[in-house]
Structure formats: C-alpha cells, structure tokens
Motif scaffolding. Structure first.
Motif, mmCIF file in Angstrom:
data_model
loop_
_atom_site.group_PDB
_atom_site.id
_atom_site.type_symbol
_atom_site.label_atom_id
_atom_site.label_comp_id
_atom_site.label_asym_id
_atom_site.label_seq_id
_atom_site.Cartn_x
_atom_site.Cartn_y
_atom_site.Cartn_z
ATOM 1 N N CYS A 68 -16.500 18.270 18.756
ATOM 2 C CA CYS A 68 -16.756 16.957 18.137
ATOM 3 C C CYS A 68 -18.179 16.481 18.451
ATOM 4 O O CYS A 68 -18.667 16.668 19.565
ATOM 5 N N ILE A 70 -21.286 13.760 19.121
ATOM 6 C CA ILE A 70 -21.359 12.575 19.985
ATOM 7 C C ILE A 70 -21.005 11.332 19.183
ATOM 8 O O ILE A 70 -21.459 11.145 18.047
ATOM 9 N N ASP A 71 -20.195 10.499 19.773
ATOM 10 C CA ASP A 71 -19.779 9.256 19.111
ATOM 11 C C ASP A 71 -20.927 8.248 19.187
ATOM 12 O O ASP A 71 -21.094 7.548 20.181
ATOM 13 N N ARG A 72 -21.668 8.126 18.109
ATOM 14 C CA ARG A 72 -22.834 7.251 18.095
ATOM 15 C C ARG A 72 -22.456 5.792 17.900
ATOM 16 O O ARG A 72 -23.308 4.910 17.978
ATOM 17 N N THR A 73 -21.162 5.513 17.674
ATOM 18 C CA THR A 73 -20.725 4.117 17.564
ATOM 19 C C THR A 73 -20.445 3.515 18.937
ATOM 20 O O THR A 73 -20.280 2.304 19.061
ATOM 21 N N SER A 74 -20.352 4.361 19.937
ATOM 22 C CA SER A 74 -20.098 3.880 21.295
ATOM 23 C C SER A 74 -21.313 3.112 21.812
ATOM 24 O O SER A 74 -22.458 3.566 21.673
ATOM 25 N N GLU A 75 -21.081 1.922 22.393
ATOM 26 C CA GLU A 75 -22.167 1.112 22.921
ATOM 27 C C GLU A 75 -22.896 1.835 24.042
ATOM 28 O O GLU A 75 -24.130 1.758 24.149
ATOM 29 N N LEU A 76 -22.151 2.524 24.850
ATOM 30 C CA LEU A 76 -22.766 3.255 25.957
ATOM 31 C C LEU A 76 -23.680 4.349 25.427
ATOM 32 O O LEU A 76 -24.821 4.501 25.909
ATOM 33 N N VAL A 77 -23.210 5.093 24.446
ATOM 34 C CA VAL A 77 -24.007 6.169 23.864
ATOM 35 C C VAL A 77 -25.258 5.603 23.205
ATOM 36 O O VAL A 77 -26.359 6.168 23.323
ATOM 37 N N LYS A 78 -25.090 4.475 22.497
ATOM 38 C CA LYS A 78 -26.241 3.844 21.853
ATOM 39 C C LYS A 78 -27.322 3.509 22.861
ATOM 40 O O LYS A 78 -28.517 3.750 22.626
ATOM 41 N N LYS A 79 -26.913 2.960 23.979
ATOM 42 C CA LYS A 79 -27.886 2.578 25.010
ATOM 43 C C LYS A 79 -28.584 3.806 25.590
ATOM 44 O O LYS A 79 -29.789 3.782 25.859
#
Length: 243
Positions: A68, A70-79
């Motif tokens: 899968c 990377i979940d780019r909707t995750s706030e942590l991932v965005k940061k």
C-alpha cells in the motif's frame, strides 16, 4: 536301501539350508533397497526445504510490489512530508510510492523464484521416479522370497520332502518374511505420502502468478511447510527399521 533313506533324510535338510541361504540373500538385497529408498526420500525432503525458500521469496517479492502507498491524508504523514520535502521524497511519490531500483530487483526476484520452483519440480519428479523404481525392485524381490528352488519331478516324493523342509525352516522363514513385509509395506506407504506431497507442490507452483492474493500466497507457503500428506510418525517408524 539305507543309502536311499540317508538321501531322503538329508535332502530336506540341504533344501532347507539352500532355501535359507537364498532367502537371506534376498533379505539382504531388500534391506539395501530399503536403505537406498529412504536415502532418496531424504534427498526429496531436502528439495522440499529449498522449494519452501523459493516460494517464500516469490511471496515477499510480490508483496513488495503491491504494498500500500503512503497515506498522504494522514496529518502526521503530511507534516513529515512538509518537513522533508526533498527531491528524493517527491520522486518516490511520483513513482507511485515504489523505489524504482527496488521494483526492478523484486521483479527479477519473482522471475528467479518461479524458475527455481520449476527446476525444483523437475528435480523432485526425477527423485520420485527413482523412489518408485526402488519400490518396484522390492516388489520383485518379495515375489522371489521362498520361491527360488525348482520343484522335484516325483510329485509324491517332492511333497513329502517339501513338508519336511517347510517344518524345519518355517520359524526362520516366517521371521524373515515379517521383516521383509514391514520393509515393503512402509515403502509403499511412504511413497504414497511423498507422491501426494509432490502433486500438491506441483499445483501450488502452477497457481503462482502476479494476481495471486496475499491470502492465497500465505496459504500456499503454510501448506508447503506443513506437508499435510506426510505423516511424521510413519516416517519415524520407517527409520526405526534401520539399525
């Protein structure tokens, strides 16, 4: 007259001795076949272990290619992405979250593992043919046991001698026959188990493709390692007949 009686009394004994010697030779031959049979079965099991590694490699390579993103909707991932927006990270996203070099390596790994498994089947099938041939050899030897001497022409005289010879060697022959029967029976059972194990492996390898689900691949690996058609207790029993 006395000479005839002496001949009559000694002939059954000689027949018994000759029959016993021939039976012992046949027993030794069957024992050697039995040991060779188990040695080939052991080599087959070594091939199975190698095949298990190749199957696991195919599973790992395929799972990597379709893991899968990377979940780019995750706030942590965005940061994290915002804080490390390097060219390398951007290229990774542009490539669909797959490292191009690793992708090429895993595609090559899939091909290598599949070819390795096909080679495994070829070697295993050849080994199985050898095992089957030994089973045929022991069947032929069993048929010769207690049937190697030619009958005497005089039926009445021959019957009397055979009865005496049988009485003298019955206990020994019975003991030998039981051992040989154990060898032959276990060889037949082990062959059937190994044959079914091979057929299962053949079906698994033929089912491998890039569309196989993760659940399927996990099940294939599990069944390959469990070897459901092989009874370990029977295998241990077979080895116990080797002093």
């Amino acid at each position: 007259m006395s000479s005839s009686k002496s001949f009559s009394s000694s002939l059954p004994e000689r027949m018994g001795m000759e029959q016993g010697k021939l039976n012992s030779e046949i027993e030794e031959k069957i024992y050697q076949i039995y040991k060779d049979f188990l040695l080939r079965v052991t080599k087959f099991e070594e091939l199975v272990a190698v095949g298990a590694g190749l199957l696991a490699g195919f599973q790992q390579g395929l799972e990597y290619l379709r893991r899968c993103p990377i979940d780019r909707t995750s706030e942590l991932v965005k940061k994290i992405v915002e804080a490390n927006g390097t060219k390398r990270v951007k290229s990774y996203f542009d490539a669909g979250c797959i490292n191009a070099h690793d992708g090429v390596q895993n595609i090559s790994k899939l091909q290598t593992c599949k070819l390795g498994l096909l080679d495994h089947l070829s070697k295993a099938n050849s080994m199985l043919s050898g095992v089957e041939s030994l089973l045929e050899d022991v069947t032929g030897a069993m048929q010769n046991f207690n049937g190697t001497l030619s009958p005497i022409n005089d039926e009445d005289f021959g019957d009397r001698l055979n009865e005496q010879a049988t009485a003298n060697t019955k206990e020994v022959a019975s003991s030998q026959l039981q051992r040989l029967t154990d060898y032959a029976a276990l060889m037949g059972i082990v062959y059937c188990m190994v044959k079914q194990d091979y057929v299962m492996q053949e079906k698994i390898v033929s089912a491998l493709n890039f569309k196989a689900s993760s659940v399927e691949l996990e099940s294939y690996c599990l069944m390959w390692s469990l070897r459901p058609f092989v009874n370990d207790e029977i295998m241990h029993q077979a080895w116990k007949l080797i002093p």
